[in-house]
Design a protein around this motif. Structure first.
Motif, short mmCIF file in Angstrom:
data_model
loop_
_atom_site.label_atom_id
_atom_site.label_comp_id
_atom_site.label_asym_id
_atom_site.label_seq_id
_atom_site.Cartn_x
_atom_site.Cartn_y
_atom_site.Cartn_z
N PRO A 6 0.61 -1.16 -0.01
CA PRO A 6 -0.01 -0.01 -0.01
C PRO A 6 0.93 1.35 -0.09
O PRO A 6 1.95 1.27 0.49
N GLU A 7 0.36 2.42 -0.74
CA GLU A 7 1.02 3.64 -0.67
C GLU A 7 0.21 4.65 -0.17
O GLU A 7 -1.06 4.80 -0.54
N VAL A 8 0.68 5.34 0.87
CA VAL A 8 0.08 6.44 1.41
C VAL A 8 0.63 7.67 1.38
O VAL A 8 1.90 7.93 1.28
N LEU A 9 -0.03 8.75 0.99
CA LEU A 9 0.59 10.42 0.96
C LEU A 9 -0.21 11.15 1.78
O LEU A 9 -1.51 10.95 2.03
N PHE A 10 0.69 11.73 2.89
CA PHE A 10 0.19 12.60 3.90
C PHE A 10 0.10 13.97 3.32
O PHE A 10 1.48 14.37 3.11
N VAL A 11 -0.74 14.96 3.46
CA VAL A 11 -0.72 16.09 2.88
C VAL A 11 -1.15 17.25 3.83
O VAL A 11 -2.31 17.17 4.33
N CYS A 12 -0.32 18.42 4.00
CA CYS A 12 -0.72 19.65 4.75
C CYS A 12 -0.52 20.68 4.06
O CYS A 12 0.28 20.56 3.04
N VAL A 13 -0.66 22.05 4.41
CA VAL A 13 -0.12 23.14 3.73
C VAL A 13 1.23 23.28 3.56
O VAL A 13 1.78 23.17 2.52
N HIS A 14 1.89 23.13 4.66
CA HIS A 14 3.37 23.56 4.59
C HIS A 14 4.45 22.31 4.93
O HIS A 14 5.48 22.46 4.46
N ASN A 15 3.80 21.16 4.98
CA ASN A 15 4.69 20.04 5.01
C ASN A 15 5.66 20.08 6.12
O ASN A 15 6.78 19.71 5.69
N ALA A 16 5.39 20.72 7.32
CA ALA A 16 6.49 21.07 8.26
C ALA A 16 5.97 20.57 9.72
O ALA A 16 6.92 20.72 10.54
N GLY A 17 4.83 19.97 9.55
CA GLY A 17 4.56 19.45 10.83
C GLY A 17 3.62 18.10 10.80
O GLY A 17 4.15 17.10 10.93
N ARG A 18 2.26 18.45 10.72
CA ARG A 18 1.46 17.25 10.80
C ARG A 18 1.62 16.12 9.82
O ARG A 18 1.78 14.98 10.26
N SER A 19 1.86 16.42 8.54
CA SER A 19 2.15 15.51 7.58
C SER A 19 3.46 14.79 7.84
O SER A 19 3.50 13.68 7.50
N GLN A 20 4.35 15.49 8.24
CA GLN A 20 5.62 14.88 8.48
C GLN A 20 5.59 14.02 9.75
O GLN A 20 6.34 12.93 9.74
N MET A 21 4.61 14.71 10.84
CA MET A 21 4.68 13.39 11.88
C MET A 21 4.01 12.27 11.41
O MET A 21 4.50 11.37 11.78
N ALA A 22 2.92 12.60 10.79
CA ALA A 22 2.31 11.22 10.23
C ALA A 22 2.91 10.38 9.36
O ALA A 22 3.22 9.10 9.61
N ALA A 23 3.80 10.78 8.71
CA ALA A 23 4.69 9.96 7.55
C ALA A 23 6.00 9.25 8.53
O ALA A 23 6.07 8.39 8.33
N GLY A 24 6.39 10.04 9.31
CA GLY A 24 7.54 9.32 10.14
C GLY A 24 6.90 8.35 11.13
O GLY A 24 7.32 7.15 11.12
N LEU A 25 5.79 8.49 11.65
CA LEU A 25 5.07 7.50 12.64
C LEU A 25 4.81 6.29 11.64
O LEU A 25 4.87 5.15 12.12
N LEU A 26 3.89 6.65 10.41
CA LEU A 26 3.51 5.19 9.74
C LEU A 26 4.86 4.68 9.13
O LEU A 26 4.79 3.27 9.23
N ASP A 27 5.82 5.22 8.81
CA ASP A 27 7.07 4.71 8.31
C ASP A 27 7.60 3.75 9.43
O ASP A 27 7.92 2.68 9.42
N HIS A 28 7.70 4.19 10.59
CA HIS A 28 8.03 3.51 11.63
C HIS A 28 7.34 2.45 12.09
O HIS A 28 7.64 1.16 12.39
N HIS A 29 6.10 2.57 12.24
CA HIS A 29 5.10 1.45 12.55
C HIS A 29 4.87 0.35 11.40
O HIS A 29 4.92 -0.76 11.66
N ALA A 30 5.05 0.88 10.26
CA ALA A 30 4.83 -0.16 9.09
C ALA A 30 6.01 -1.01 8.93
O ALA A 30 6.12 -2.19 8.28
N ALA A 31 7.37 -0.44 9.38
CA ALA A 31 8.61 -1.19 9.34
C ALA A 31 8.66 -1.55 7.90
O ALA A 31 8.99 -2.80 7.60
N GLY A 32 8.62 -0.72 6.76
CA GLY A 32 8.74 -1.06 5.39
C GLY A 32 7.67 -1.65 4.59
O GLY A 32 7.84 -2.36 3.41
N ARG A 33 6.57 -2.24 5.26
CA ARG A 33 5.50 -2.87 4.70
C ARG A 33 4.51 -1.69 4.07
O ARG A 33 3.38 -2.27 3.34
#
Length: 140
Positions: free
Chosen positions: A6-33
């Motif tokens: 599966p491929e997931v895209l997180f989008v916010c206005v500045h890509n400096a906060g919420r979307s970066q946290m979400a991407a970091g958390l999903l990447d961590h929990h998914a462990a490459g999946r």
């Protein structure tokens, strides 16, 4: 095991906060999946320092990340597009799953205000991962 990753895209206005946290958390929990991307409709110059600090507190280093512009290619490549306050600026393509997460904006906030936003995103990311990979054990 899913037929494709599966491929997931997180989008916010500045890509400096919420979307970066979400991407970091999903990447961590998914462990490459899961393939994880983030982008902003109006990318900032750098990440919010309080966001970087809040993520480091839970052992996730996003300090080398940077705000990226939202592109049609990123949306087309994604199975799920999660918006966080970018309104109508996100391109729409049929066949994609779109979710809009209403979250407080960490812009200009200190670490004490960012922590609960991070924790809310973490709960949502874990639920999303359970949907994307049912029956799969998320890592911690």
């Amino acid at each position: 095991m899913p037929e494709s990753t599966p491929e997931v895209l997180f989008v916010c206005v500045h890509n400096a906060g919420r979307s970066q946290m979400a991407a970091g958390l999903l990447d961590h929990h998914a462990a490459g999946r899961v393939v994880v991307r983030s982008a902003g409709s109006q990318p900032a110059d750098q990440l919010n320092p309080a966001v970087v600090e809040a993520m480091a507190e839970i052992g996730i280093d996003i300090s080398k990340e940077f705000p990226k512009p939202l592109t049609e290619d990123a949306v087309k490549a994604s199975d799920v597009v999660i918006t966080m306050g970018c309104g109508d600026e996100c391109p729409y393509f049929p066949g994609k799953q779109y979710l809009d997460w209403k979250l407080e904006d960490p812009a200009g906030q200190g670490i004490d205000a960012v922590r609960p936003i991070r924790d809310e995103i973490d709960a949502r990311v874990r639920a999303l991962l359970a949907e994307l990979l049912p029956g799969d054990k998320a890592s911690d």
